[in-house]
Design a protein around this motif. Structure first.
Motif, PDB file in Angstrom:
ATOM      1  N   THR A 152       0.907  -1.081  -0.111  1.00 32.69           N
ATOM      2  CA  THR A 152      -0.140  -0.054   0.032  1.00 32.69           C
ATOM      3  C   THR A 152       0.742   1.386   0.127  1.00 32.69           C
ATOM      4  N   VAL A 153       0.480   2.109  -0.629  1.00 31.51           N
ATOM      5  CA  VAL A 153       1.111   3.448  -0.851  1.00 31.51           C
ATOM      6  C   VAL A 153       1.015   4.320   0.469  1.00 31.51           C
ATOM      7  N   SER A 154       2.201   5.081   0.685  1.00 30.70           N
ATOM      8  CA  SER A 154       2.384   5.886   1.940  1.00 30.70           C
ATOM      9  C   SER A 154       2.808   7.273   1.332  1.00 30.70           C
ATOM     10  N   LEU A 155       1.763   8.093   1.304  1.00 33.03           N
ATOM     11  CA  LEU A 155       2.237   9.395   0.849  1.00 33.03           C
ATOM     12  C   LEU A 155       2.716  10.606   2.023  1.00 33.03           C
ATOM     13  N   ASP A 156       3.934  11.287   1.789  1.00 33.01           N
ATOM     14  CA  ASP A 156       4.262  12.041   2.905  1.00 33.01           C
ATOM     15  C   ASP A 156       4.418  13.453   2.070  1.00 33.01           C
ATOM     16  N   SER A 157       3.260  14.027   2.247  1.00 36.48           N
ATOM     17  CA  SER A 157       3.285  15.455   1.436  1.00 36.48           C
ATOM     18  C   SER A 157       4.131  16.480   2.083  1.00 36.48           C
ATOM     19  N   LYS A 158       4.113  16.369   3.514  1.00 34.80           N
ATOM     20  CA  LYS A 158       5.137  17.382   3.914  1.00 34.80           C
ATOM     21  C   LYS A 158       6.722  17.211   3.595  1.00 34.80           C
ATOM     22  N   ASN A 159       7.078  16.198   3.568  1.00 31.47           N
ATOM     23  CA  ASN A 159       8.592  15.924   3.031  1.00 31.47           C
ATOM     24  C   ASN A 159       8.591  15.240   1.663  1.00 31.47           C
ATOM     25  N   LYS A 160       7.560  15.254   0.958  1.00 28.45           N
ATOM     26  CA  LYS A 160       7.508  15.227  -0.481  1.00 28.45           C
ATOM     27  C   LYS A 160       8.144  13.588  -0.693  1.00 28.45           C
ATOM     28  N   ARG A 161       7.416  12.592   0.112  1.00 29.14           N
ATOM     29  CA  ARG A 161       8.367  11.254   0.032  1.00 29.14           C
ATOM     30  C   ARG A 161       7.147  10.577  -0.544  1.00 29.14           C
ATOM     31  N   ILE A 162       7.333   9.413  -1.507  1.00 29.72           N
ATOM     32  CA  ILE A 162       6.605   8.264  -1.512  1.00 29.72           C
ATOM     33  C   ILE A 162       6.985   6.959  -1.209  1.00 29.72           C
ATOM     34  N   SER A 163       6.435   6.345  -0.341  1.00 28.08           N
ATOM     35  CA  SER A 163       6.784   4.934  -0.048  1.00 28.08           C
ATOM     36  C   SER A 163       5.782   3.973   0.045  1.00 28.08           C
ATOM     37  N   ILE A 164       6.110   2.576  -0.085  1.00 33.10           N
ATOM     38  CA  ILE A 164       5.211   1.681  -0.199  1.00 33.10           C
ATOM     39  C   ILE A 164       5.418   0.661   1.182  1.00 33.10           C
ATOM     40  N   VAL A 165       4.167   0.515   1.626  1.00 27.59           N
ATOM     41  CA  VAL A 165       4.519  -0.500   3.113  1.00 27.59           C
ATOM     42  C   VAL A 165       4.135  -1.881   2.376  1.00 27.59           C
ATOM     43  N   PRO A 166       5.156  -2.808   2.361  1.00 28.13           N
ATOM     44  CA  PRO A 166       5.047  -3.981   1.581  1.00 28.13           C
ATOM     45  C   PRO A 166       3.844  -4.920   2.132  1.00 28.13           C
ATOM     46  N   LYS A 167       3.407  -5.889   1.199  1.00 30.04           N
ATOM     47  CA  LYS A 167       1.979  -6.477   1.922  1.00 30.04           C
ATOM     48  C   LYS A 167       2.705  -7.683   2.604  1.00 30.04           C
ATOM     49  N   THR A 168       3.875  -8.229   2.325  1.00 29.82           N
ATOM     50  CA  THR A 168       4.267  -9.283   3.201  1.00 29.82           C
ATOM     51  C   THR A 168       5.341  -8.333   4.237  1.00 29.82           C
ATOM     52  N   SER A 169       5.649  -9.302   5.226  1.00 22.31           N
ATOM     53  CA  SER A 169       6.427  -8.643   6.283  1.00 22.31           C
ATOM     54  C   SER A 169       7.739  -8.403   5.920  1.00 22.31           C
ATOM     55  N   SER A 170       8.556  -9.246   5.292  1.00 18.91           N
ATOM     56  CA  SER A 170       9.922  -9.057   4.861  1.00 18.91           C
ATOM     57  C   SER A 170      10.274  -9.553   3.377  1.00 18.91           C
ATOM     58  N   PRO A 171       9.747  -8.908   2.358  1.00 18.68           N
ATOM     59  CA  PRO A 171      10.077  -9.295   0.886  1.00 18.68           C
ATOM     60  C   PRO A 171      11.516  -9.322   0.810  1.00 18.68           C
ATOM     61  N   ALA A 172      12.099 -10.346   0.169  1.00 21.44           N
ATOM     62  CA  ALA A 172      13.580 -10.278  -0.051  1.00 21.44           C
ATOM     63  C   ALA A 172      13.880  -9.497  -1.181  1.00 21.44           C
ATOM     64  N   VAL A 173      14.051  -8.551  -1.295  1.00 27.74           N
ATOM     65  CA  VAL A 173      14.280  -7.281  -2.432  1.00 27.74           C
ATOM     66  C   VAL A 173      15.579  -6.707  -1.924  1.00 27.74           C
ATOM     67  N   LEU A 174      16.446  -6.355  -3.014  1.00 26.07           N
ATOM     68  CA  LEU A 174      17.479  -5.711  -2.598  1.00 26.07           C
ATOM     69  C   LEU A 174      17.384  -4.227  -2.379  1.00 26.07           C
TER      70      LEU A 174
END
Ligand SMILES: [Zn+2]
Length: 189
Positions: A41-63
């Motif tokens: 799910t998307v997490s928009l931080d308008s104040k700090n102008k950041r876009i991040s994602i909260v992963p669906k699984t707890s610890s996806p193995a991504v670099l």
């Protein structure tokens, strides 16, 4: 951009543009477009102008940047060596995706490198550090540190693994061929 906090996205989905936002956790910059690396799910931080994602699984193995990975050289072109990444060093998460990485000639060693084929050859086993996430399964790598580089060199003549003879050279025990490499301080053999 219409992306909203809480929206569910899949890997590769466009989230915004880098002119408006900084790509943060689990996102990457795809030539100015911010895309998701994972399902979540998307997490928009308008104040700090950041876009991040909260992963669906707890610890996806991504670099992520700074990860030290191991892999095998698959191709050495003029300015770039390509590597198939096997996994993250000292990490049991493993990798779910088939990542590949590129080592640019300027990132091969600390000093000036004239020929990339004096640093890497196809079949070499290499430790490298992630410097940039380029896409869903593609990263930029560096080996310009003492403990990074070739840990096992494969002879271009007979495919045997070679022995280190000095800081920059390896010798084939089978056919006697001598070749140059960017040798890691953790070279095996
Ligand atoms: Zn050989």
């Amino acid at each position: 951009m219409k992306t909203k906090t809480g929206a569910f996205v899949l890997p590769g989905d466009a989230l915004g543009v880098t002119e408006e936002y900084d790509p943060a956790e689990w996102t990457f910059d795809d030539d100015g477009k911010i895309r998701s690396l994972v399902a979540g799910t998307v997490s928009l931080d308008s104040k700090n102008k950041r876009i991040s994602i909260v992963p669906k699984t707890s610890s996806p193995a991504v670099l992520k940047n700074g990860d030290v990975v191991y892999g095998q050289i698959s191709e050495v072109r003029g300015q770039r060596a390509l590597m198939r990444i096997g996994g993250i060093k000292d990490n049991k998460r493993g990798l779910v995706t088939n990542f590949s990485g590129g080592i640019h000639i300027s990132q091969a060693d600390k000093g000036y490198v004239a020929k990339l084929t004096d640093e890497f050859r196809i079949g070499d086993l290499v430790d490298a550090k992630v410097t940039k996430i380029i896409g869903l399964d593609n990263v930029d790598l560096t080996t310009a540190e003492n403990e990074l580089g070739v840990v096992k060199a494969m002879c271009t003549n007979c495919r045997a693994y070679m022995k280190q003879i000095n800081k920059k050279e390896v010798l084939c025990p089978r056919c006697g061929r001598k070749e140059g490499r960017k040798i890691s301080s953790k070279y095996e053999g």
